[in-house]
Enzyme design. Structure first.
Site, short mmCIF file in Angstrom:
data_model
loop_
_atom_site.label_atom_id
_atom_site.label_comp_id
_atom_site.label_asym_id
_atom_site.label_seq_id
_atom_site.Cartn_x
_atom_site.Cartn_y
_atom_site.Cartn_z
N LYS A 1 -29.73 -5.64 -10.16
CA LYS A 1 -30.92 -5.00 -9.57
C LYS A 1 -31.77 -4.36 -10.68
O LYS A 1 -32.99 -4.50 -10.70
CB LYS A 1 -30.50 -3.98 -8.50
N GLN B 1 -25.86 2.00 -3.20
CA GLN B 1 -25.05 0.78 -3.17
C GLN B 1 -23.82 0.97 -2.27
O GLN B 1 -23.10 1.95 -2.40
CB GLN B 1 -24.61 0.43 -4.61
N ASP C 1 -33.82 -0.92 1.37
CA ASP C 1 -32.74 -1.79 1.86
C ASP C 1 -32.97 -2.16 3.33
O ASP C 1 -32.37 -3.11 3.84
CB ASP C 1 -31.39 -1.07 1.73
#
Ligand code: NDP
Length: 283
Positions: A53, A97, A120
């Site tokens: 990322k 995460q 997200d």
């Protein structure tokens, strides 16, 4: 028949080039998109995802903020960091995460992320907005599946789509996005009776179960399109949730693992961060 490969790596690279151009335009207006990525503990798979990322951010010109916290970080300390990032004007996207260590309640953390920085797309506000068709952040993996289908020229209108897996981050949202494109959608899970029989009906199959090569090639209707979301680490390297060697002989198009949904997911994260920076600037 051998299926056409849906090359997620190449399609993602093309999308990143487009995103980089848009980021440059935004920077010329004095706005630098920023993404904060928080990782708790040292899960090796998560470390790889987080590294990828950051690498994608560098490539498209998005500023990335790294927050690497020890495995014994308390939930309240993590919530405090999320609060700071929510308030930080240089940060347009906040990503924590997953998975988090067992002593932290994931739902509490995801709910604490400001919905307007939830790149997200996991916050209940964004999930709800997506379901009713309002502007939202689409969750990256389901969005990636849809872009791959679009780039592969798959017309979903009226097609039988079967989704295997019903998680909040893959199965449920991708089923919704397929429905939005007027597919007739069936969602399967661990209690589904005769899974092979249901999959055999599908013109389009999206699989996200987390079990190596569980969906067999002879379950695939000849000519069907297969999107394999699975990432499983085995002694033979990374494999998907679909038995690729046999499915490739029946499908008309299929995503490889690796090099399919994975890279595309990260490209969609870059896109959401760009969109968030634009929205925060009122553009
Ligand atoms: P979850 O474990 O949250 O969900 C798995 C789903 O599969 C559940 O709905 C479960 O059903 C279903 N399932 C499990 N076993 C069976 C079975 N025998 N038959 C039918 N259904 C079954 O996983 P995720 O959705 O988080 O991830 C799925 C896969 O996708 C993993 O391999 C993961 O690594 C990968 N992934 C890849 C991403 C990418 O960027 N490419 C991003 C996210 C995930 P039930 O609900 O009944 O338990």
């Amino acid at each position: 028949m051998t299926a056409t490969l849906i090359d997620g790596k190449a399609i993602a690279a093309k999308k990143r080039t487009e995103i980089a151009a848009d980021v440059a335009t935004l920077k010329a207006q004095g706005i630098e998109p920023g993404l904060a990525v928080v990782i708790v503990g040292d899960d090796p798979a998560s470390e790889v995802y987080v590294r990828n990322k950051h690498k994608a951010c560098d490539e498209v010109g998005i500023r990335s903020f790294k927050h690497e916290l020890p495995a014994d970080t308390t939930e309240s300390a993590l919530l405090a960091l999320v609060g700071e990032l929510n308030a930080d004007a240089a940060v347009h996207g906040v990503l924590v995460q997953l998975p988090l260590p067992d002593h932290i309640n994931e739902e509490n953390v995801l709910d604490a992320i400001s919905p307007d920085k939830d790149v997200d797309g996991f916050h209940p506000v964004n999930v709800g907005r997506m379901v009713v068709g309002k502007e939202s952040f689409l969750p990256c993996t389901p969005h990636a599946c849809m872009v791959l289908l679009e780039e592969a020229g798959v017309d979903l209108e009226g097609k039988e789509a079967v989704v295997v897996g019903r998680s909040n981050i893959v199965g449920k949202p991708v089923a919704h996005l397929l429905l939005d494109k007027n597919a007739t959608v069936t969602i399967c899970h661990s209690r589904t009776r005769d899974l092979p029989g249901v999959v055999r009906r599908a013109d389009v199959v999206v699989v996200g179960v987390g079990r190596p090569e569980m969906v067999k090639g002879d379950w695939i209707k000849p000519g069907a399109v297969v999107i394999d979301v699975g990432i499983n680490r085995t002694d033979h390297g990374l494999v998907g949730d679909v038995e690729f060697s046999t499915a490739v002989e029946r499908a008309s198009a299929i995503t490889p693992v690796p090099g399919g949904v994975g890279p595309m997911t990260i490209a969609m994260l870059m896109l959401n961060t760009l969109v968030s920076a634009r929205r925060h600037a009122g553009i």
